[in-house]
Design an enzyme around this catalytic site. Structure first.
Site, PDB file in Angstrom:
ATOM      1  N   ASP A  11       0.830  -1.198   0.000  1.00 41.32           N
ATOM      2  CA  ASP A  11       0.000   0.000   0.000  1.00 41.32           C
ATOM      3  C   ASP A  11       0.874   1.261   0.000  1.00 41.32           C
ATOM      4  OD1 ASP A  11       0.968  -0.422   2.588  1.00 41.32           O
ATOM      5  OD2 ASP A  11      -0.804   0.423   3.553  1.00 41.32           O
ATOM      6  N   ASP A  16       6.872   1.345   1.937  1.00 37.34           N
ATOM      7  CA  ASP A  16       6.589   0.372   0.864  1.00 37.34           C
ATOM      8  C   ASP A  16       7.403   0.698  -0.379  1.00 37.34           C
ATOM      9  OD1 ASP A  16       3.815  -1.188   1.642  1.00 37.34           O
ATOM     10  OD2 ASP A  16       3.812   0.856   2.382  1.00 37.34           O
ATOM     11  N   ASN A  40      -2.276   2.890   3.534  1.00 36.01           N
ATOM     12  CA  ASN A  40      -1.741   4.215   3.848  1.00 36.01           C
ATOM     13  C   ASN A  40      -2.563   5.310   3.185  1.00 36.01           C
ATOM     14  OD1 ASN A  40       0.480   3.409   5.475  1.00 36.01           O
ATOM     15  ND2 ASN A  40       1.566   2.767   3.630  1.00 36.01           N
ATOM     16  N   THR A 124       2.786  -6.011   2.873  1.00 37.26           N
ATOM     17  CA  THR A 124       3.262  -4.966   3.775  1.00 37.26           C
ATOM     18  C   THR A 124       2.182  -3.915   4.037  1.00 37.26           C
ATOM     19  OG1 THR A 124       4.267  -3.857   1.860  1.00 37.26           O
ATOM     20  CG2 THR A 124       5.710  -5.255   3.208  1.00 37.26           C
ATOM     21  N   PHE A 165      -0.739  -0.413  12.713  1.00 35.97           N
ATOM     22  CA  PHE A 165      -1.662   0.088  11.698  1.00 35.97           C
ATOM     23  C   PHE A 165      -2.155  -0.987  10.730  1.00 35.97           C
ATOM     24  CE2 PHE A 165      -2.373   1.664   7.389  1.00 35.97           C
ATOM     25  CZ  PHE A 165      -3.459   2.506   7.610  1.00 35.97           C
ATOM     26  N   ASN A 166      -1.253  -1.790  10.158  1.00 32.27           N
ATOM     27  CA  ASN A 166      -1.674  -2.778   9.162  1.00 32.27           C
ATOM     28  C   ASN A 166      -2.677  -3.772   9.732  1.00 32.27           C
ATOM     29  OD1 ASN A 166      -0.055  -1.658   7.185  1.00 32.27           O
ATOM     30  ND2 ASN A 166       1.603  -3.138   7.432  1.00 32.27           N
ATOM     31  N   HIS A 239       9.903   0.206   8.461  1.00 34.81           N
ATOM     32  CA  HIS A 239       9.128  -1.009   8.689  1.00 34.81           C
ATOM     33  C   HIS A 239       9.207  -2.013   7.526  1.00 34.81           C
ATOM     34  CE1 HIS A 239       7.332   1.155  12.053  1.00 34.81           C
ATOM     35  NE2 HIS A 239       6.999   2.127  11.224  1.00 34.81           N
ATOM     36  N   ASP A 240       8.571  -1.664   6.428  1.00 32.19           N
ATOM     37  CA  ASP A 240       8.328  -2.628   5.345  1.00 32.19           C
ATOM     38  C   ASP A 240       9.582  -3.220   4.712  1.00 32.19           C
ATOM     39  OD1 ASP A 240       5.677  -2.136   5.847  1.00 32.19           O
ATOM     40  OD2 ASP A 240       5.386  -0.819   4.124  1.00 32.19           O
TER      41      ASP A 240
END
Length: 310
Positions: A11, A16, A40, A124, A165-166, A239-240
């Site tokens: 996303d 990402d 996102n 992700t 969040f995800n 993160h991703d």
């Protein structure tokens, strides 16, 4: 060299975008496709952003638009973090590659069936596309080689005190994926917050003196400012990109097998990943959970890989 076949389900989103670049940079990976999902920002923008990132480095891979809404809940987004467009970079190219007519969920199903036990799914964002594929075609579940995802946490959340969040974006889909018999490797906030892009790291990417290096530096600076303002941390958590980083250099990570359950009931714990860190539930399905990251080694890998792009 036999390449690892992957589908990036994402996303974009700033981190990402870096994850896509890292995947595109490696000869070790065979990117069968990029599938977009809401998260996102809305799915129209995430699809466009995936195309922009590929266009930035002139690497064409199949792109398919996926789910626009969660299974059950109203859609949320993270535009406050990633901006209205989802990408922080400036002077970005227009997307120049075609987007496939097939729905992302159908692409995932067809690809796994055509490549049994060979495809690694790398989600992700919200896990809606993956859960829908499992629900529509349950026969694919035992044929998935691995699901390497970013989401959840063994401890704290970031969208709420309990939820990352995800996971909160579609907890019902996340529950389907974690409960499935497909092998899952999880990179949660407990791991990603070990990988902070400080001003020194940002300077390294600017020093590449390339359009891609500047783009990554702008993303990382956007993250750094947000994390300093909201969490009093010296850098933004990347993160991703740990997902693809793991596929390229698994030695940079330490894992622990544990049972993971996603909370779907309404309330303060909605979207929480409850992780059995003490191993009391070894008789239940185990998830491979990242617990330690060699941050210095990861950033060295990322910098080295992205040097090849203009």
């Amino acid at each position: 060299m036999e390449k690892t076949k992957i589908i990036l389900d994402c996303d974009p989103g700033n981190d990402d975008a870096i994850n896509i670049l890292l995947a595109l940079s490696s000869e070790k990976l065979d990117i069968l496709g990029i599938t977009s999902v809401f998260g996102n920002v809305d799915v129209e923008k995430t699809t466009r952003n995936a195309n922009i990132v590929c266009s930035l480095v002139d690497k064409q891979v199949p792109i398919y638009k996926g789910a626009s809404e969660p299974l059950v809940l109203p859609r949320i987004d993270a535009a406050s973090v990633h901006g209205k467009s989802g990408l922080a970079g400036t002077n970005l190219p227009e997307p120049k590659f075609p987007v496939g007519e097939k729905h992302a969920v159908q692409f995932i199903i067809d690809t796994v069936l055509q490549n049994p036990h060979e495809v690694v799914l790398v989600p992700t964002g919200a896990l809606t596309n993956i859960a829908l594929a499992m629900k529509i075609a349950p026969e694919i579940v035992p044929l998935i080689k691995e699901i390497v995802l970013m989401g959840g946490s063994t401890s704290f959340g970031n969208r709420t005190p309990a939820a990352e969040f995800n996971m909160l974006a579609d907890p019902h889909s996340a529950a389907v994926v974690f409960a499935s018999q497909a092998p899952v490797t999880m990179f949660g906030l407990n791991a990603t917050h070990q990988v902070l892009a400080t001003q020194e790291i940002i300077a390294d990417f600017l020093a590449l003196n390339t359009r891609t290096g500047k783009f990554v530096a702008e993303i990382l600076e956007n993250y750094r400012a947000f994390y300093a303002r909201n969490y009093n941390l010296p850098g933004g958590a990347l993160h991703d990109p740990l997902t693809v980083g793991y596929l390229l250099a698994p030695n940079l990570f330490t894992f622990q097998n544990m049972y993971v359950e996603v909370e779907t009931d309404a309330g303060h714990n909605m979207g929480r990943t409850t992780c059995d860190i003490w191993g009391n539930l070894k008789d239940r399905k185990q998830t491979k959970v990242a617990v330690e990251v060699d941050a210095k080694g990861f950033f060295a890998l990322l910098l080295q890989q992205l040097k090849q792009f203009a």
